[in-house]
Design an enzyme around this catalytic site. Structure first.
Site, PDB file in Angstrom:
ATOM      1  N   SER A   1      65.460  31.592  53.595  1.00 59.19           N
ATOM      2  CA  SER A   1      64.455  32.072  54.523  1.00 59.19           C
ATOM      3  C   SER A   1      64.598  33.584  54.646  1.00 59.19           C
ATOM      4  O   SER A   1      65.710  34.110  54.591  1.00 59.19           O
ATOM      5  CB  SER A   1      64.645  31.411  55.883  1.00 59.19           C
ATOM      6  OG  SER A   1      64.012  32.176  56.878  1.00 59.19           O
TER       7      SER A   1
ATOM      8  N   LYS B   1      69.200  28.874  56.144  1.00 55.70           N
ATOM      9  CA  LYS B   1      68.241  27.927  55.556  1.00 55.70           C
ATOM     10  C   LYS B   1      68.226  27.924  54.042  1.00 55.70           C
ATOM     11  O   LYS B   1      68.481  28.920  53.385  1.00 55.70           O
ATOM     12  CB  LYS B   1      66.840  28.235  56.077  1.00 55.70           C
ATOM     13  CG  LYS B   1      66.704  27.802  57.528  1.00 55.70           C
ATOM     14  CD  LYS B   1      65.293  27.859  57.990  1.00 55.70           C
ATOM     15  CE  LYS B   1      64.462  26.795  57.325  1.00 55.70           C
ATOM     16  NZ  LYS B   1      63.059  26.933  57.686  1.00 55.70           N
TER      17      LYS B   1
END
Ligand code: ARG
Length: 449
Positions: free
Chosen positions: A268, A274
């Site tokens: 991300s 992430k």
């Protein structure tokens, strides 16, 4: 004829995309020239000159990418005008007994036939990737789900082979579609057939078609083969999308059954923790696009009066994109499978928590002579009691089982074990390790056959 409006001319043009049919249309034209020779329309010398020049076009196009100047309305008019450039008026004889209506369908089918074979090879490659992923984690167990509720434990390899089976049906469906793709429309001319004595069977044979369309009116109006192909691609995409969805869930922190490699996921831009499964999400997303083409083709055809209508030119982009999208999704899915690994500890732990062996307890009672419905009922009550105690079934003490039935002996713990739960599903199609090993062998035989 007056000059067409420029915007209309651009609107009408299909050469930017039907350029993909170039080789197929040249080969079909060569076969047609032979048909015209047989019918006495072209002398042997003329036919040789025409077919030789058509082969020259193939060379010219291969050598010089700029040869394909997009000045023609479509690939058919392009080929004809380039032929006339090479052989003069003789080139204008080639369109005898032929219309672009039977010509386009012939080229399209010829092209699609070979692409279907390639697509089947691409499916085989993905099947190989599934078998490889199964073998990499041959002992791995994970929970199986219904309603996305933990149901019964499964071998990871069993999951892999479930998708192998779906893809096997896809290969067979494409073979079946091929039977109807591989029929020669040429000789149907505009819609009524031709008055020239062209031996259609011989033309079909030269092009490797399995048969000759039996009704000229149907032949030039028919796009069933395109719709069937889009339908077959749609089902492939259904399968890839479900596979993607499974893996996206399994890769989430909540499940954590698999790791996706950085090679097929993205970070991300904002949240450093992430790892987004972009590759799989795109596969899932692109399924909708292929279904769209299938629906578009159905809608395009449904209201058309016989025979050819220009609406039908819309078939190309739909089919081309179905093929390209399905092909890239098969390939990317294979890459994802090649890169993933199973967190075997975590998936096994999940497979032993959440009462996935409840059915085992019911089956155990049945084997002790309790009718299944009663056993199911009793198991339900035992599970409730276990939930209240905050323990799994195999963590209950023998006395606790006895409160429900004195038919439950110490052998119940063996029946409730993960090894027995999975290992006992040993009938054909079951998830026992022995069955799965056998299934992997059969899958490999298919891949090598
Ligand atoms: N480009 C046309 C198509 O793809 C070829 C057939 C044109 N036939 C005609 N009568 N206008 O459908």
């Amino acid at each position: 004829m007056g000059k067409p409006d420029e915007t209309f001319a651009a609107f009408n043009r299909s050469f930017d995309f039907d350029i993909r049919l170039f080789e197929a249309d040249v080969h079909a034209s060569i076969a047609h020239a032979h048909g015209l020779q047989g019918a006495g329309v072209l002398t042997e010398k003329e036919a040789a000159l025409v077919t030789g020049s058509l082969r020259t076009l193939l060379l010219l196009a291969k050598e010089d990418p700029d040869y394909m100047i997009l000045d023609s309305e479509d690939v058919h008019s392009f080929i004809e005008s380039r032929l006339v450039e090479l052989v003069g008026d003789l080139g204008k004889k080639l369109h005898t007994g032929r219309s672009r209506n039977d010509q386009v369908s012939t080229a399209f089918r010829l092209w699609l036939r070979d692409e279907v074979t390639q697509l089947q090879r691409d499916i085989r490659s993905l099947q190989s990737a599934l078998v490889a992923a199964a073998e990499r984690h041959e002992k791995a167990v994970l929970p199986g789900y219904t309603h996305l509720q933990r149901a019964q434990p499964l071998m990871w390899a069993h999951w892999c082979l479930a998708y192998f089976e779906m893809l096997e049906r896809d290969i067979n469906r494409l073979s079946d579609t091929s039977k109807r793709v591989n029929i020669l429309p040429l000789g149907s001319a505009a819609l009524a057939g031709t008055s020239f004595a062209i031996d259609r069977e011989a033309v079909a044979k030269e092009l490797g078609f399995q048969g000759v369309a039996q009704n000229s009116l149907d032949a030039v109006s028919d796009r069933d083969f395109a719709i069937e192909f889009a339908g077959a691609c749609s089902l492939i995409m259904v399968h890839l999308s479900r596979l993607a969805e499974d893996l996206i869930i399994y890769a989430s922190t909540e499940f954590g059954f698999i790791y996706l490699s950085d090679a097929v996921s993205t970070g991300s831009s904002l949240m450093p923790q992430k790892k987004n499964p972009d590759a799989l999400e795109l596969v899932r997303g692109k399924a909708g696009r292929v279904f769209g083409h299938h629906a578009a083709l159905l809608a395009t055809m449904k209201g058309l009066p016989l025979a050819y209508n220009k609406d039908m030119q819309e078939d190309k982009q739909a089919v081309f994109d179905c093929l390209d999208t399905t092909q890239i999704c098969l390939s990317v899915t294979g890459i994802v499978l090649g890169h993933l690994s199973v967190n075997e500890t975590r998936s096994r732990e999940a497979a032993t928590k959440g009462y996935l062996n409840a059915t085992e307890l019911a089956d155990y009672l049945v084997k002790k002579g309790v009718p299944f419905r009663t056993a199911h009922d009793m198991t339900g009550r035992i599970v409730l009691a276990a939930i209240e105690k905050g323990r799994e079934l195999h963590e209950l003490r023998p006395e606790e089982f006895h409160e429900f039935s004195n038919q439950i002996g110490p052998d119940v713990f063996q029946a409730l074990s993960l090894e027995h739960t999975v290992g006992s599903k040993s009938q054909t199609g079951g998830t026992s390790p022995a069955r799965v090993a056998e299934a992997i062998k059969q899958a490999k035989a298919k891949l090598n056959g």
